[in-house]
Design an enzyme around this catalytic site. Sequence first.
Site, mmCIF file in Angstrom:
data_model
loop_
_atom_site.group_PDB
_atom_site.id
_atom_site.type_symbol
_atom_site.label_atom_id
_atom_site.label_comp_id
_atom_site.label_asym_id
_atom_site.label_seq_id
_atom_site.Cartn_x
_atom_site.Cartn_y
_atom_site.Cartn_z
ATOM 1 N N THR A 1 0.834 -1.203 0.000
ATOM 2 C CA THR A 1 0.000 0.000 0.000
ATOM 3 C C THR A 1 0.866 1.250 0.000
ATOM 4 O O THR A 1 0.599 2.222 -0.716
ATOM 5 C CB THR A 1 -0.943 0.011 1.218
ATOM 6 N N TRP B 1 2.406 1.581 -3.414
ATOM 7 C CA TRP B 1 1.404 1.983 -4.395
ATOM 8 C C TRP B 1 1.283 3.500 -4.441
ATOM 9 O O TRP B 1 1.111 4.085 -5.511
ATOM 10 C CB TRP B 1 0.051 1.364 -4.045
ATOM 11 N N HIS B 2 1.410 4.138 -3.281
ATOM 12 C CA HIS B 2 1.274 5.591 -3.244
ATOM 13 C C HIS B 2 2.493 6.306 -3.805
ATOM 14 O O HIS B 2 2.367 7.446 -4.264
ATOM 15 C CB HIS B 2 1.013 6.053 -1.806
ATOM 16 N N GLY B 3 3.642 5.680 -3.775
ATOM 17 C CA GLY B 3 4.808 6.364 -4.327
ATOM 18 C C GLY B 3 6.079 5.553 -4.185
ATOM 19 O O GLY B 3 6.230 4.748 -3.259
ATOM 20 N N PHE C 1 -0.316 9.919 -7.922
ATOM 21 C CA PHE C 1 -0.168 8.513 -7.578
ATOM 22 C C PHE C 1 -0.654 7.602 -8.692
ATOM 23 O O PHE C 1 -0.397 6.431 -8.677
ATOM 24 C CB PHE C 1 -0.932 8.192 -6.285
#
Length: 468
Positions: A320, A323-325, A468
């Site tokens: 997670t 996934w954001h960066g 994102f």
Amino acid sequence: MVFSSFTFVFYFLPVFLAVYFLAPRAWKNAVILAASLIFYYYGVREHPAYVLLMLISILVNYLAARCVARSRGKGRKKVWLVLGLAWNLGSLFVFKYLDFISGNINRILGRLDVETRLPFAELVLPIGISFYTFQISSYLIDVYWERVKAERSLLTLGTYLCMFPQLIAGPIVTYNQVQEQLKSREHSLRNLEEGLREFTIGLALKVLIANRVGGVWSQVNAIGFESISCPLAWLGIVAYTFQIYFDFYGYSLMAKGLGRIMGFEFPDNFRNPYLSRSMTEFWRRWHITLGSWFREYVYIPLGGNRKWVIRNLFLVWILTGLWHGASWNFVLWGFSIFVIISIEKLGWKKVLDRVPVLGHLYMILLIPLSWLIFAVVDLQQLWMYLSRLFPFFGQTGEAVFYGDFLKYGIACFWPLAGGLLCCTGLPRKFYEAKKYSFPVTLGLVVLFWMCVYCMYLGMDDPFLYYQF
């Protein structure tokens, strides 16, 4: 093109709606697909090949899903599934994570005194690639699991993936949720009215709250963390806490409203997350569609709550974060959420549930601190900011002036007050109870034109989650 812009509100949207409602029912999906590709092209016009990348993704997943459905034997089905996912996740890896991996390998080589260095691709991240990759991957996996049938119409699948309301920043809609609506949906004046109302509310949250409080966080970054006082440090991270919520929540409401106009029912993405009494509860209320995606396609297949729970949680939250960066602060952020939720699973959540006041106080502290890790990419700067929040960690320089808190606090008092009120959910409850009354309708009209005025003044900042 952002929803909170003159270009979208006064040019793109009216033209789209006119064409869409005048088009025969059999052509409406084609209108959506064409408009969505134009919308996406506008955002990536400096890199037009990214439109081609999306079209290839549609074709690859269409063929892979059809082959999965036609194949006999689990082995053959799995081969096509793996090939399709390899394209989806491979594309995401190349554009988002390749340089991150190369940079870390190069740092290791440097410490080992090895002169060889890996080259950097220096690719610009396609807008929304994380969202549409997860969306189309869920479709392919669901076909493999036989939850849905492989779509026979390339146009229908393309409409599903490219639908402009939720293409760039979600919510992440699974094919199963809109499969029937893609083929048959209601178009009515009631849907048009409801959609415009939701769009207006989302626009107001974005323009009148998120953009205004976001200015404080921008000022804090411009001043430099080493030069802010402790009160301004707290004001800054509270402002960011409100900004990221109302920015993303506002976008989600606008997306849901636009979908409603076209006859689609998109899932809710937020449910008053700042009223949570634990981090576990918070992540059931925040970015609900992303949490559902990881639960359905990662956590449960790994074993869920049946076995290796801590391992499963660890993998989900590290993924997670990534996934954001592609940055270590996002890894640290994901790891910190994993640690907090693990502690809650071991019994702390039961205490918080029994003492609601304690739970709220606990989250009032944890939510801004978790967003601080999310917001500050440089880990050294993160530590410096923490030293400003908690001076007993050790001072790192002197503030420029100790009246900074009052200066910026007064400037954003009303947006912060409005944001605090909206976090309680009370305005939404009042709206649902009185939504068709004349005062509420007039209020929405006033809010819309206030937003237009702010956009005229240039307050149409891009959405945070676009990156994102």
